[in-house]
Scaffold this motif. Structure first.
Motif, PDB file in Angstrom:
ATOM      1  N   ALA A  23     -34.533 -42.144 -15.196  1.00 59.26           N
ATOM      2  CA  ALA A  23     -35.597 -43.097 -14.889  1.00 59.26           C
ATOM      3  C   ALA A  23     -35.951 -43.071 -13.405  1.00 59.26           C
ATOM      4  CB  ALA A  23     -35.173 -44.504 -15.308  1.00 59.26           C
ATOM      5  N   TYR A  24     -34.946 -43.025 -12.543  1.00 59.21           N
ATOM      6  CA  TYR A  24     -35.208 -42.975 -11.104  1.00 59.21           C
ATOM      7  C   TYR A  24     -35.891 -41.668 -10.704  1.00 59.21           C
ATOM      8  CZ  TYR A  24     -33.165 -47.237  -9.182  1.00 59.21           C
ATOM      9  OH  TYR A  24     -32.935 -48.538  -8.813  1.00 59.21           O
ATOM     10  N   LEU A  50     -29.576 -46.790  -5.011  1.00 60.32           N
ATOM     11  CA  LEU A  50     -28.945 -46.560  -6.312  1.00 60.32           C
ATOM     12  C   LEU A  50     -27.559 -45.959  -6.113  1.00 60.32           C
ATOM     13  CD1 LEU A  50     -29.003 -46.407  -9.431  1.00 60.32           C
ATOM     14  CD2 LEU A  50     -30.013 -44.130  -9.164  1.00 60.32           C
ATOM     15  N   PHE A  51     -27.450 -44.958  -5.258  1.00 60.80           N
ATOM     16  CA  PHE A  51     -26.166 -44.311  -4.998  1.00 60.80           C
ATOM     17  C   PHE A  51     -25.153 -45.304  -4.438  1.00 60.80           C
ATOM     18  CE2 PHE A  51     -23.338 -41.889  -2.160  1.00 60.80           C
ATOM     19  CZ  PHE A  51     -22.740 -41.071  -3.104  1.00 60.80           C
ATOM     20  N   GLY A  56     -20.494 -48.815  -5.185  1.00 56.40           N
ATOM     21  CA  GLY A  56     -19.940 -50.169  -5.106  1.00 56.40           C
ATOM     22  C   GLY A  56     -19.464 -50.660  -6.466  1.00 56.40           C
ATOM     23  N   SER A  57     -20.225 -50.355  -7.504  1.00 56.94           N
ATOM     24  CA  SER A  57     -19.835 -50.758  -8.855  1.00 56.94           C
ATOM     25  C   SER A  57     -18.556 -50.053  -9.289  1.00 56.94           C
ATOM     26  CB  SER A  57     -20.961 -50.442  -9.846  1.00 56.94           C
ATOM     27  OG  SER A  57     -22.091 -51.219  -9.559  1.00 56.94           O
ATOM     28  N   VAL A  84     -28.127 -54.583  -9.065  1.00 58.10           N
ATOM     29  CA  VAL A  84     -29.456 -55.202  -8.929  1.00 58.10           C
ATOM     30  C   VAL A  84     -29.644 -55.750  -7.518  1.00 58.10           C
ATOM     31  CG1 VAL A  84     -30.868 -57.167  -9.688  1.00 58.10           C
ATOM     32  CG2 VAL A  84     -29.744 -55.706 -11.372  1.00 58.10           C
ATOM     33  N   PHE A  85     -28.614 -56.406  -6.981  1.00 61.65           N
ATOM     34  CA  PHE A  85     -28.702 -56.967  -5.631  1.00 61.65           C
ATOM     35  C   PHE A  85     -28.953 -55.887  -4.587  1.00 61.65           C
ATOM     36  CE2 PHE A  85     -26.775 -58.245  -1.618  1.00 61.65           C
ATOM     37  CZ  PHE A  85     -27.434 -59.452  -1.385  1.00 61.65           C
ATOM     38  N   ILE A  86     -28.175 -54.803  -4.656  1.00 63.96           N
ATOM     39  CA  ILE A  86     -28.329 -53.721  -3.666  1.00 63.96           C
ATOM     40  C   ILE A  86     -29.672 -53.029  -3.848  1.00 63.96           C
ATOM     41  CG2 ILE A  86     -27.460 -51.451  -2.986  1.00 63.96           C
ATOM     42  CD1 ILE A  86     -24.650 -52.561  -3.358  1.00 63.96           C
TER      43      ILE A  86
END
Length: 90
Positions: A23-24, A50-51, A56-57, A84-86
Motif C-alpha cells: 500500500a505504501y 513507517l520504518f 518501534g512496534s 499510527v502515532f508515528i
C-alpha cells in the motif's frame, strides 16, 4: 505457508506487513512524499516514518513478551497505536 509451520497469528502478522508495504509503495508512486519535520528529531518521509514505526512496534513486542505475562494482543493493540502515532505526528 505449511512448509514453515507458521501459526495463524504469525502468518497474519507477516501478511499485514506485506500489505502495508504494498500500500505504501502504491501510495508513494501515486503521490510522492516530501520530507517534513514532526516529533522525530529529523526530517522524514512517509516511508521513513513507517520504518521507524515498525521498528518501534517490534521492540515494543519484544519488551512486552520478555517483561510481562500479559496477553500479546495488548502489545499488538499498543503497537498499532504507536504505528499510527508515528505515521501521523512523527
Amino acid at each position: 505457508m505449511e512448509w514453515m509451520a507458521w501459526t495463524a497469528p504469525t502468518a497474519g502478522f507477516f501478511g499485514f506487513i506485506v500489505l502495508v508495504l504494498a500500500a505504501y509503495t502504491v501510495w508513494g508512486i501515486r503521490s510522492p512524499s516530501l520530507p517534513r519535520k514532526g516529533l522525530l528529531p529529523m526530517s522524514t518521509t512517509r516511508g521513513d516514518r513507517l520504518f521507524v514505526g515498525l521498528l518501534g512496534s517490534a521492540f515494543l513486542h519484544l519488551a512486552w513478551v520478555g517483561l510481562t505475562d500479559a496477553s500479546v494482543w495488548v502489545a499488538t493493540a499498543l503497537s498499532l497505536l504507536l504505528l499510527v502515532f508515528i505515521s501521523r505526528w512523527g
